[in-house]
Each structure stands twice: as structure tokens, then as C-alpha cells.
Design a protein around this motif. Sequence first.
Motif, short mmCIF file in Angstrom:
data_model
loop_
_atom_site.label_atom_id
_atom_site.label_comp_id
_atom_site.label_asym_id
_atom_site.label_seq_id
_atom_site.Cartn_x
_atom_site.Cartn_y
_atom_site.Cartn_z
N SER A 105 -1.14 4.10 2.82
CA SER A 105 -1.16 3.86 4.26
C SER A 105 -0.21 2.75 4.69
CB SER A 105 -2.58 3.50 4.71
OG SER A 105 -3.49 4.52 4.38
N ASP A 155 0.85 -1.20 0.00
CA ASP A 155 0.00 0.00 0.00
C ASP A 155 0.88 1.25 0.00
OD1 ASP A 155 -1.75 2.10 0.52
OD2 ASP A 155 -3.06 0.86 1.74
N THR A 189 -6.41 1.64 5.15
CA THR A 189 -6.02 2.68 6.09
C THR A 189 -5.17 2.07 7.19
OG1 THR A 189 -7.97 2.34 7.50
CG2 THR A 189 -8.19 3.91 5.67
N SER A 190 -4.42 2.91 7.88
CA SER A 190 -3.58 2.40 8.97
C SER A 190 -4.43 1.73 10.04
CB SER A 190 -2.78 3.56 9.58
OG SER A 190 -1.92 4.14 8.62
N TYR A 213 -5.70 -1.74 8.75
CA TYR A 213 -4.69 -2.80 8.83
C TYR A 213 -4.46 -3.23 10.27
CZ TYR A 213 -3.54 -1.73 3.97
OH TYR A 213 -3.59 -1.55 2.61
N GLN A 256 -10.01 -1.60 3.73
CA GLN A 256 -10.18 -0.16 3.93
C GLN A 256 -8.94 0.61 3.50
OE1 GLN A 256 -11.22 0.39 8.05
NE2 GLN A 256 -13.08 -0.85 7.91
#
Length: 476
Positions: A316, A313, A443-444, A447, A441
Motif C-alpha cells: 500500500s 510498504d 493500508t492506504s 496511513y 494497518q
Amino acid sequence: MNTPVTASISPPTAVESETDVNRLAGRPAALLISTLLLGVLSFQLNASMVTPALPQIAASFGQAPDAAAPVQSMFFLAGAIAGPVIGRWSDFIGRRAALLLVLAIMGTGTILCIAAPTLPLLITGRFLQGVSSAVFALSYIVLSENLQPRVFGTSVGIIAAINGGIGGVDGYVGGLMSETLGFRSIFVVVLVLTAVAAGCILRTVPKGRPQHVRGAMDWWGAGSLSVFLVFITYFVSGGSAAGWTAPGTLALLAGTIASFAAFWMIEKRRSHPLIAVHHLRSRQVWPVIATTVLTLAGIFAVMNFTVVLLSQDKGSGFGLSPSLSALLFLTPAALIGVFAAPLAGWLAGRRGWIKTLRTGTALSLACAVAAALFSGNQVAVMIAVASLGIFYNGLFLTAINGLSVLLSPKEAPASLPSINGASFGIGASLGVVIVAPFAAQATSAGYATALWISAAITAAAFIVSLFVAAPKGETL
């Protein structure tokens, strides 16, 4: 648990010292292990080398990339069905006959894949190839019945080490062959290896069937279990694709429940069942299967899904290319596991299979927690995933495979390892579909949530592992 617990089921395994004098060690044992290793490699290369060739397979038939998905899914579905059926059948026809049958079916499927003029025919060939999954359970049983105890543990580790591939090299070689020689060249290599493995099995694996097994094959139980495995496989994949409340998914859930109920009722009425219901309820069986499903659901999703997405990714995650991601996050654990698994088997044979299982599960949990805690730190995640090469690929996989043989019922010695083998695919699929909505998603937080869910599932696996009974002669 401070009191010793001894299994009430006494399978014909390498722990029975009175038969040790008739078991193999030294050069004969090495020849047997090497022969079974060839059979296992025939299956494993079928799984790993084909993966990077999937886009080319679809393109060669004028199809979009997603059309190649059944090339793998049907392969693993066939493995889930064939493992319990052929494994149990080997109790009646003999291990060597079962191994040769499996390789013959795989060889037929491989020839079909080489010559297939259409994608549906190639998928049919892949289904036949998937039957070779049974070679894992059969190999563990052959080792248990023929090797001395001091060799058995290490031999299980050697076979288990191949379960994750050949140190990550096989996938790379498969991609290279696909690019330079075409995807059919992979099947030619597999066919040659299959023929060599069959010849070696004819020379080294003993003939005959287990003397203590009575009755005949329970085909009604095998059929109902196969239907259940098909339903649960499609339920898990359907829930991921269409949603867990979609009408089709709910219909598959109903079929899953009904088919398992049918299997349970059939087994209660059979005089020589695939596996007796009272064994399914015992601590020798259900905790082994549940530990396998939960650990695979937790750790497989971390290693082969969430971390893969996170590492590639660019927004993110770590922004790595697919090849660099594989090199840093997939290859180390696979390579470490090749060396850790035989050592884990040696350790289990001397320190105890139960201790090895729980240690591996607990330390795999610690790695999953570390990856979740430091999900934004590339080095920390790399270390956590690489460590799973020791604790998951090494300790856990070796111990759970060994225990599935050691705890299998005496009257059905192939039943538990075969059913447990089918549980690997169910657990892996379940773990991915559970965390997929969060990892997707991109996003951090997404994950991190996916990794924490995997850690929670692995924690449940460790709790269940506390209920696994010890093999004969081993205390907790």
C-alpha cells in the motif's frame, strides 16, 4: 492578539542591553559556540550512530534483535531525567561545572560500553551516557549568558541544527563502522570526542555560578519530578505495547498522576523550588512546554514513523528499500535543517522569537496537511517532508529552544530549558503511540488517517503557541 504582551519574568538573557558590553562577539564567541557544539555532538552521535548498530549489539551477546531495545530506551530515559535535574543544579554549581559533570558521567558510561562483557552492563553504560542529554539545555543557557544579542539567535540555531543529527550522515557512518570495525568502535569515537569537548570546556566556558540565584538545590522537587518522568515514559510505552486499558497501563497512569501531584505539592512548599508553581501556571512556562509536546507528537510521528512505514510498504506504500527510504525521506530534512536552523536563529533575533515560533509551527502544520492530502503520491510526500527541514528542524526547533531560555524565571534560569528539553522525548513517544494503530494497518486509508491525526495534533500545537508570552523587549 493585537495588543503587545511583555513577559513579566526577566531572565538574565541576551536581550538585556545593559550587560551587552560584557558579552562576547567575534572570535571569542565563535570559540565558545564551537566548544559547546563539541559537547552537543558527543550526545548526538551517541544517539544516532548507535541506532543502526542495534542488531549487531544484540547478536554479539547471543540475543534476539528486540533485546537491544533497552540500549536506546534507557539512554533516552536517562536524558529525560537528567536534563531538568542537572540543568537546575547548574544554577548553583555553575554552568562549567555542570557541563564537566555531564561529560564525566557520559565518559564513564562510554568506557563501560566499550568493555561491557554482558548486555545488561552495556545497557547500564547507555543509561550513564544518556545523562549527556543535559548538555543541550546547558549550552543554550551558556550562550544566553555570555553572547551579545546579535550573536545569540544564530548560535541557538547552530546548536539546534545538531538536534536532528549531522545531515543524516552520522547514522550512515555508524552503520558502516558497525559492519567493518564492530559496534564498540562507535563508543571509542564518542569517548575521544567527549575528552576533546571536556578539554575545550575547561578553556573557554567561564567559571562561577549566576550571581542573582539564591538558595540551594531543591532535591525533593528534583526527585519527585524524576519519578513523574519515569512513570509517564513507561505509561506511554506501556499503552502502546499492552493497550491503554490494560491493568499494567492503568497502574502506570495512576502512578503518573500521583507523582505529578506529589511534585506539585512539594513545589508549593519549597522556599527555593525547582520551578515555582506560579511559574508553571504562567504564560511564560506552560505554553512553551505544551507547544513542544504537541509539535513533537505531531511532526516527529510524520517524519520518523508514518512516512518511514509508508515509503517501505510494498503493498500500500511506495515499496522502497530501507536505505533508499532513508535517503529520500529522512536525509533531505536533516540536511536542510543543518543550514536552516542557524538562519532561523538569525531571523528570530531580528524579527522576533514569537513570530518565528508561530511561523514555523504554522508552516509545519501545512506540510503535515499536504502529506495527508497526497499520501498516495511519493513526490508530494517527499516534498512535504523535505520542507519540514526548513519549518520544523529550522524555524520551530530554534525558536522553541531560544524561547525556553528567554522566558525562564530569573531566580531559576535553567529550569524551563531543562524541563522543556525533557518534553521533547515525551512528545515524540506520545505521537508515535497515538498513530501506530492506524499506520500498522498497512493500508492506504490507515496511513492517511495516521497523517491526518498528526496534522490535527500539530494544529493544536499552533493554537497553544498563540498563548506563549513574548520575551522582554519583544511585542506580539
